[in-house]
Design a protein around this motif. Structure first.
Motif, mmCIF file in Angstrom:
data_model
loop_
_atom_site.group_PDB
_atom_site.id
_atom_site.type_symbol
_atom_site.label_atom_id
_atom_site.label_comp_id
_atom_site.label_asym_id
_atom_site.label_seq_id
_atom_site.Cartn_x
_atom_site.Cartn_y
_atom_site.Cartn_z
ATOM 1 N N ARG A 137 0.914 -1.232 -0.107
ATOM 2 C CA ARG A 137 -0.076 0.103 -0.077
ATOM 3 C C ARG A 137 0.952 1.397 -0.136
ATOM 4 N NH1 ARG A 137 -4.807 -0.055 3.922
ATOM 5 N NH2 ARG A 137 -5.476 -1.524 2.247
ATOM 6 N N PRO A 138 0.460 2.240 -0.751
ATOM 7 C CA PRO A 138 1.399 3.392 -0.767
ATOM 8 C C PRO A 138 1.413 4.056 0.658
ATOM 9 C CG PRO A 138 -0.582 3.602 -2.583
ATOM 10 C CD PRO A 138 -0.587 2.342 -1.729
ATOM 11 N N GLN A 139 2.545 4.560 1.175
ATOM 12 C CA GLN A 139 2.666 5.198 2.506
ATOM 13 C C GLN A 139 2.091 6.742 2.399
ATOM 14 O OE1 GLN A 139 4.044 3.490 5.230
ATOM 15 N NE2 GLN A 139 3.592 1.815 3.933
ATOM 16 N N LYS A 140 2.175 7.138 1.334
ATOM 17 C CA LYS A 140 2.101 8.715 1.388
ATOM 18 C C LYS A 140 1.680 9.084 -0.162
ATOM 19 C CE LYS A 140 3.943 13.237 3.033
ATOM 20 N NZ LYS A 140 5.164 13.820 3.576
ATOM 21 N N LEU A 141 0.783 10.020 -0.277
ATOM 22 C CA LEU A 141 0.218 10.536 -1.614
ATOM 23 C C LEU A 141 0.453 11.998 -1.703
ATOM 24 C CD1 LEU A 141 -3.245 8.824 -2.469
ATOM 25 C CD2 LEU A 141 -0.997 8.296 -3.311
ATOM 26 N N PHE A 142 1.238 12.502 -2.806
ATOM 27 C CA PHE A 142 1.352 13.922 -2.823
ATOM 28 C C PHE A 142 0.295 14.105 -4.024
ATOM 29 C CE2 PHE A 142 5.628 12.643 -1.466
ATOM 30 C CZ PHE A 142 5.855 13.567 -0.666
ATOM 31 N N ILE A 143 -0.424 15.161 -3.717
ATOM 32 C CA ILE A 143 -1.727 15.399 -4.871
ATOM 33 C C ILE A 143 -1.520 16.972 -4.779
ATOM 34 C CG2 ILE A 143 -4.300 15.552 -5.316
ATOM 35 C CD1 ILE A 143 -4.322 13.179 -3.318
ATOM 36 N N ALA A 144 -1.751 17.157 -6.449
ATOM 37 C CA ALA A 144 -1.663 18.799 -6.590
ATOM 38 C C ALA A 144 -2.749 19.368 -6.013
ATOM 39 C CB ALA A 144 -1.719 18.890 -8.064
ATOM 40 N N THR A 145 -2.573 20.557 -5.324
ATOM 41 C CA THR A 145 -3.745 21.341 -4.767
ATOM 42 C C THR A 145 -4.743 21.954 -5.940
ATOM 43 O OG1 THR A 145 -2.029 23.410 -4.819
ATOM 44 C CG2 THR A 145 -2.134 22.204 -2.677
ATOM 45 N N GLU A 146 -4.170 21.994 -6.864
ATOM 46 C CA GLU A 146 -5.051 22.457 -7.921
ATOM 47 C C GLU A 146 -6.119 21.736 -8.449
ATOM 48 O OE1 GLU A 146 -1.234 24.467 -8.465
ATOM 49 O OE2 GLU A 146 -1.835 22.391 -7.941
ATOM 50 N N TYR A 147 -5.924 20.337 -8.047
ATOM 51 C CA TYR A 147 -6.851 19.267 -8.669
ATOM 52 C C TYR A 147 -8.131 18.962 -7.586
ATOM 53 C CZ TYR A 147 -3.050 18.435 -12.113
ATOM 54 O OH TYR A 147 -2.008 18.486 -12.819
ATOM 55 N N HIS A 148 -9.105 18.764 -8.213
ATOM 56 C CA HIS A 148 -10.358 18.385 -7.238
ATOM 57 C C HIS A 148 -10.113 16.825 -6.937
ATOM 58 C CE1 HIS A 148 -12.511 22.012 -8.046
ATOM 59 N NE2 HIS A 148 -12.118 21.789 -9.433
ATOM 60 N N VAL A 184 -8.682 11.757 -1.668
ATOM 61 C CA VAL A 184 -7.958 12.143 -0.115
ATOM 62 C C VAL A 184 -9.057 11.389 0.919
ATOM 63 C CG1 VAL A 184 -7.759 14.095 1.440
ATOM 64 C CG2 VAL A 184 -7.092 14.414 -0.971
ATOM 65 N N LYS A 185 -9.909 11.353 0.740
ATOM 66 C CA LYS A 185 -11.021 10.583 1.751
ATOM 67 C C LYS A 185 -10.716 9.187 1.811
ATOM 68 C CE LYS A 185 -15.411 10.158 0.886
ATOM 69 N NZ LYS A 185 -16.873 10.135 0.648
ATOM 70 N N VAL A 186 -10.780 8.589 0.580
ATOM 71 C CA VAL A 186 -10.537 7.115 0.711
ATOM 72 C C VAL A 186 -8.983 6.646 1.014
ATOM 73 C CG1 VAL A 186 -10.007 5.181 -1.048
ATOM 74 C CG2 VAL A 186 -12.144 6.724 -1.453
ATOM 75 N N ALA A 187 -7.960 7.434 0.512
ATOM 76 C CA ALA A 187 -6.789 7.295 1.019
ATOM 77 C C ALA A 187 -6.286 7.382 2.686
ATOM 78 C CB ALA A 187 -5.760 8.514 0.324
ATOM 79 N N GLU A 188 -7.181 8.474 3.041
ATOM 80 C CA GLU A 188 -7.011 8.620 4.582
ATOM 81 C C GLU A 188 -7.903 7.466 5.300
ATOM 82 O OE1 GLU A 188 -8.175 12.718 5.269
ATOM 83 O OE2 GLU A 188 -6.223 13.585 4.895
ATOM 84 N N GLU A 248 -1.121 8.576 4.353
ATOM 85 C CA GLU A 248 -0.865 9.902 4.514
ATOM 86 C C GLU A 248 -1.111 10.824 3.087
ATOM 87 O OE1 GLU A 248 2.573 13.144 5.880
ATOM 88 O OE2 GLU A 248 2.944 10.747 6.233
ATOM 89 N N VAL A 249 -1.577 12.041 3.231
ATOM 90 C CA VAL A 249 -1.760 12.735 1.828
ATOM 91 C C VAL A 249 -1.341 14.065 2.155
ATOM 92 C CG1 VAL A 249 -3.575 13.742 0.322
ATOM 93 C CG2 VAL A 249 -3.968 11.512 1.454
ATOM 94 N N GLU A 250 -0.522 14.502 1.332
ATOM 95 C CA GLU A 250 -0.047 16.003 1.313
ATOM 96 C C GLU A 250 -0.295 16.791 0.168
ATOM 97 O OE1 GLU A 250 4.294 18.238 1.686
ATOM 98 O OE2 GLU A 250 3.995 16.279 2.408
ATOM 99 N N ARG A 251 -0.946 17.736 0.312
ATOM 100 C CA ARG A 251 -1.442 18.667 -1.053
ATOM 101 C C ARG A 251 -0.191 19.677 -1.191
ATOM 102 N NH1 ARG A 251 -6.891 17.835 -2.455
ATOM 103 N NH2 ARG A 251 -6.220 18.895 -4.527
ATOM 104 N N VAL A 252 0.115 19.730 -2.500
ATOM 105 C CA VAL A 252 1.448 20.477 -2.792
ATOM 106 C C VAL A 252 0.963 21.207 -4.253
ATOM 107 C CG1 VAL A 252 3.142 19.290 -1.672
ATOM 108 C CG2 VAL A 252 2.482 18.723 -4.016
ATOM 109 N N PRO A 253 1.532 22.389 -4.374
ATOM 110 C CA PRO A 253 1.229 22.855 -5.993
ATOM 111 C C PRO A 253 1.756 22.032 -6.868
ATOM 112 C CG PRO A 253 2.308 24.312 -4.322
ATOM 113 C CD PRO A 253 2.442 23.293 -3.852
ATOM 114 N N ALA A 254 0.961 22.121 -8.134
ATOM 115 C CA ALA A 254 1.489 21.350 -9.386
ATOM 116 C C ALA A 254 3.068 21.501 -9.721
ATOM 117 C CB ALA A 254 0.200 21.172 -10.392
#
Length: 114
Positions: free
Chosen positions: A59-70, A75-79, A84-90
């Motif tokens: 299983r992934p340990q952490k996801l980096f997801i662009a803040t610009e994407y819906h 995020v809900k499913v991953a958490e 762990e989910v981190e939102r960062v700029p694309a």
């Protein structure tokens, strides 16, 4: 994965959402989502994460997801799965994803799939 929507003759336009391992650049799952949908729906979020786990063997340990994407459902499913989910700029992800994006663009050869 795509800069512009992937256009199809019969099914409309799509965006490609993928899970990629940062260390290797290996893509462990991808889903096409209709452009008209805002983000990845919950059932596709579950499938994408399950595919990533199946392909990588863990299983992934952490996801980096662009803040610009819906990506609220992702995020809900991953958490809920303990990821762990981190939102960062694309722009902060572009160095990691550029090669995969270029490969995807070459694969769809001009953006039209029959």
């Amino acid at each position: 994965m795509n800069e512009a929507p992937v256009m199809t003759e019969a099914d409309g336009d799509f965006n490609a959402m993928a899970i990629m391992e940062v260390a290797t650049g290996m893509i462990f799952g991808m889903e096409l989502v209709q452009v008209s949908m805002s983000g990845l729906p919950e059932f596709l979020s579950r499938k994408l994460l399950a595919d990533a786990e199946g392909q990588s063997g863990s299983r992934p340990q952490k996801l980096f997801i662009a803040t610009e994407y819906h990506a609220d459902d992702l995020v809900k499913v991953a958490e809920a799965m303990g990821i762990e989910v981190e939102r960062v700029p694309a722009k902060d992800l572009s160095g990691i994803t550029q090669e995969a994006r270029e490969g995807f663009a070459a694969h769809v050869s001009g953006g039209r799939i029959q």
